[in-house]
Design a protein around this motif. Structure first.
Motif, PDB file in Angstrom:
ATOM      1  N   ALA A 106     -84.919 -88.372  85.017  1.00  0.00           N
ATOM      2  CA  ALA A 106     -84.849 -89.002  83.693  1.00  0.00           C
ATOM      3  C   ALA A 106     -86.056 -88.649  82.814  1.00  0.00           C
ATOM      4  O   ALA A 106     -86.671 -89.526  82.199  1.00  0.00           O
ATOM      5  N   PHE A 107     -86.408 -87.392  82.798  1.00  0.00           N
ATOM      6  CA  PHE A 107     -87.517 -86.927  81.956  1.00  0.00           C
ATOM      7  C   PHE A 107     -87.428 -85.415  81.871  1.00  0.00           C
ATOM      8  O   PHE A 107     -86.745 -84.774  82.676  1.00  0.00           O
ATOM      9  N   GLN A 108     -88.099 -84.894  80.870  1.00  0.00           N
ATOM     10  CA  GLN A 108     -88.206 -83.423  80.806  1.00  0.00           C
ATOM     11  C   GLN A 108     -89.692 -83.080  80.805  1.00  0.00           C
ATOM     12  O   GLN A 108     -90.286 -82.925  81.845  1.00  0.00           O
ATOM     13  N   CYS A 109     -90.350 -83.059  79.632  1.00  0.00           N
ATOM     14  CA  CYS A 109     -91.795 -82.780  79.673  1.00  0.00           C
ATOM     15  C   CYS A 109     -92.556 -83.960  80.265  1.00  0.00           C
ATOM     16  O   CYS A 109     -93.644 -83.814  80.791  1.00  0.00           O
ATOM     17  N   GLY A 110     -91.997 -85.167  80.156  1.00  0.00           N
ATOM     18  CA  GLY A 110     -92.598 -86.352  80.761  1.00  0.00           C
ATOM     19  C   GLY A 110     -93.599 -87.086  79.886  1.00  0.00           C
ATOM     20  O   GLY A 110     -94.126 -88.121  80.293  1.00  0.00           O
ATOM     21  N   TYR A 111     -93.850 -86.591  78.695  1.00  0.00           N
ATOM     22  CA  TYR A 111     -94.891 -87.218  77.870  1.00  0.00           C
ATOM     23  C   TYR A 111     -94.529 -88.651  77.495  1.00  0.00           C
ATOM     24  O   TYR A 111     -95.383 -89.548  77.520  1.00  0.00           O
ATOM     25  N   CYS A 112     -93.274 -88.880  77.176  1.00  0.00           N
ATOM     26  CA  CYS A 112     -92.852 -90.226  76.753  1.00  0.00           C
ATOM     27  C   CYS A 112     -92.567 -91.134  77.937  1.00  0.00           C
ATOM     28  O   CYS A 112     -92.391 -92.338  77.766  1.00  0.00           O
ATOM     29  N   THR A 113     -92.453 -90.557  79.126  1.00  0.00           N
ATOM     30  CA  THR A 113     -91.882 -91.274  80.270  1.00  0.00           C
ATOM     31  C   THR A 113     -92.650 -92.538  80.687  1.00  0.00           C
ATOM     32  O   THR A 113     -92.025 -93.578  80.925  1.00  0.00           O
ATOM     33  N   TYR A 143     -89.161 -93.306  71.677  1.00  0.00           N
ATOM     34  CA  TYR A 143     -88.627 -92.027  71.226  1.00  0.00           C
ATOM     35  C   TYR A 143     -88.975 -90.932  72.232  1.00  0.00           C
ATOM     36  O   TYR A 143     -90.099 -90.876  72.737  1.00  0.00           O
ATOM     37  N   CYS A 144     -87.992 -90.082  72.521  1.00  0.00           N
ATOM     38  CA  CYS A 144     -88.227 -88.935  73.400  1.00  0.00           C
ATOM     39  C   CYS A 144     -87.887 -87.670  72.637  1.00  0.00           C
ATOM     40  O   CYS A 144     -86.750 -87.481  72.212  1.00  0.00           O
ATOM     41  N   ARG A 145     -88.868 -86.815  72.491  1.00  0.00           N
ATOM     42  CA  ARG A 145     -88.637 -85.576  71.740  1.00  0.00           C
ATOM     43  C   ARG A 145     -87.789 -84.590  72.518  1.00  0.00           C
ATOM     44  O   ARG A 145     -87.247 -83.647  71.963  1.00  0.00           O
ATOM     45  N   CYS A 146     -87.701 -84.767  73.832  1.00  0.00           N
ATOM     46  CA  CYS A 146     -86.919 -83.838  74.657  1.00  0.00           C
ATOM     47  C   CYS A 146     -85.480 -84.313  74.842  1.00  0.00           C
ATOM     48  O   CYS A 146     -84.730 -83.694  75.601  1.00  0.00           O
ATOM     49  N   ILE A 147     -85.106 -85.402  74.207  1.00  0.00           N
ATOM     50  CA  ILE A 147     -83.759 -85.984  74.374  1.00  0.00           C
ATOM     51  C   ILE A 147     -83.434 -86.216  75.856  1.00  0.00           C
ATOM     52  O   ILE A 147     -82.418 -85.767  76.371  1.00  0.00           O
ATOM     53  N   SER A 148     -84.316 -86.900  76.529  1.00  0.00           N
ATOM     54  CA  SER A 148     -84.016 -87.282  77.916  1.00  0.00           C
ATOM     55  C   SER A 148     -83.253 -88.605  77.953  1.00  0.00           C
ATOM     56  O   SER A 148     -83.000 -89.143  79.033  1.00  0.00           O
ATOM     57  N   HIS A 149     -82.840 -89.096  76.797  1.00  0.00           N
ATOM     58  CA  HIS A 149     -82.271 -90.445  76.721  1.00  0.00           C
ATOM     59  C   HIS A 149     -81.057 -90.653  77.621  1.00  0.00           C
ATOM     60  O   HIS A 149     -80.835 -91.750  78.125  1.00  0.00           O
TER      61      HIS A 149
HETATM   62  S1  FES Z   1     -89.460 -86.060  78.174  1.00  0.00           S
HETATM   63 FE1  FES Z   1     -90.548 -84.914  76.680  1.00  0.00          FE
HETATM   64  S2  FES Z   1     -90.946 -86.347  75.112  1.00  0.00           S
HETATM   65 FE2  FES Z   1     -89.647 -87.380  76.455  1.00  0.00          FE
END
Ligand code: FES
Ligand code: FES
Length: 204
Positions: A106-113, A143-149
């Motif tokens: 449930a994440f991509q870059c993980g910054y928002c996680t 908000y997640c910029r990677c659209i991991s929603h």
């Molecule tokens: S996983 Fe990249 S900003 Fe949410």
């Protein structure tokens, strides 16, 4: 009398800071996010917008999710703060939410996680079995910029006992997908900041 110290508990440990502009003191303008990240080296929660609009800096304060960039540390006297670093149970291991995020990717870059997990924790502490719609609303401040929603929703629904949320389908990286979670920047001022409103506002 002007307060000289601020005492707060972070991840079960008590800290006492002298307030002031001198070396090593916490200036009255310092945010909780700055204190956590720069003084206590708790860099799990991130700071991105610094104005309450993205939720990256969400931590628990007395069990409720708050955006730590919007709260002054001097306002946190006597508060109990939990950051992503303190979510794991030392005996039982990862929090079920953390495990579900790993299991569901449930994440991509993980910054928002970290902020998303803490916001989800806040939601589940308030309501352990939210409906899929309540989860979307509950997460609308993050908000997640990677659209991991989509996978975020799947992970939270799993922990909430909702089984598979049919709207939380996987998507390919190049799919033109819509964010399934409504974006509500005002959410950060309420209810996340209920009782913890700082002197900041989005217009500052
Ligand atoms: S996983 Fe990249 S900003 Fe949410
Ligand atoms: S960094 Fe605090 S809400 Fe964006």
């Amino acid at each position: 009398m002007k307060k000289q110290y601020v005492t707060l508990t972070v991840n079960g440990r008590e800290y006492r800071f002298s307030i002031g502009d001198g070396f090593g003191q916490v200036p009255p303008s310092e945010t909780l996010s700055q204190t956590l990240r720069k003084r206590l080296d708790l860099t799990g929660s991130k700071e991105s917008c610094s104005e309450g609009a993205c939720g990256c800096c969400t931590v628990l304060m007395d069990g409720k999710g708050v955006t730590s960039c919007m709260i002054l540390t001097v306002e946190c006297d006597g508060k109990n703060i939990v950051t992503i670093e303190g979510l794991e149970d030392p005996d039982k291991g990862l929090d079920p939410l953390q495990q579900a995020f790993i299991d569901e990717y449930a994440f991509q870059c993980g910054y928002c996680t970290p902020g998303i997990i803490m916001a989800a924790k806040s939601l589940l502490l308030e309501n352990p079995h939210p409906t899929p719609e309540e989860i979307k609303e509950g997460m609308s401040g993050n908000y997640c910029r990677c659209i991991s929603h989509y996978t975020v929703l799947r992970a939270i629904n799993k922990v909430a006992g909702n089984g598979e949320d049919k709207t939380a389908v996987m998507h390919r990286a190049n799919d033109d997908v819509e964010n399934p979670i409504p974006i509500r920047p005002e959410k950060y001022l309420s209810p996340y900041a209920i009782g913890t409103q700082s002197a900041h506002s989005l217009n500052d």
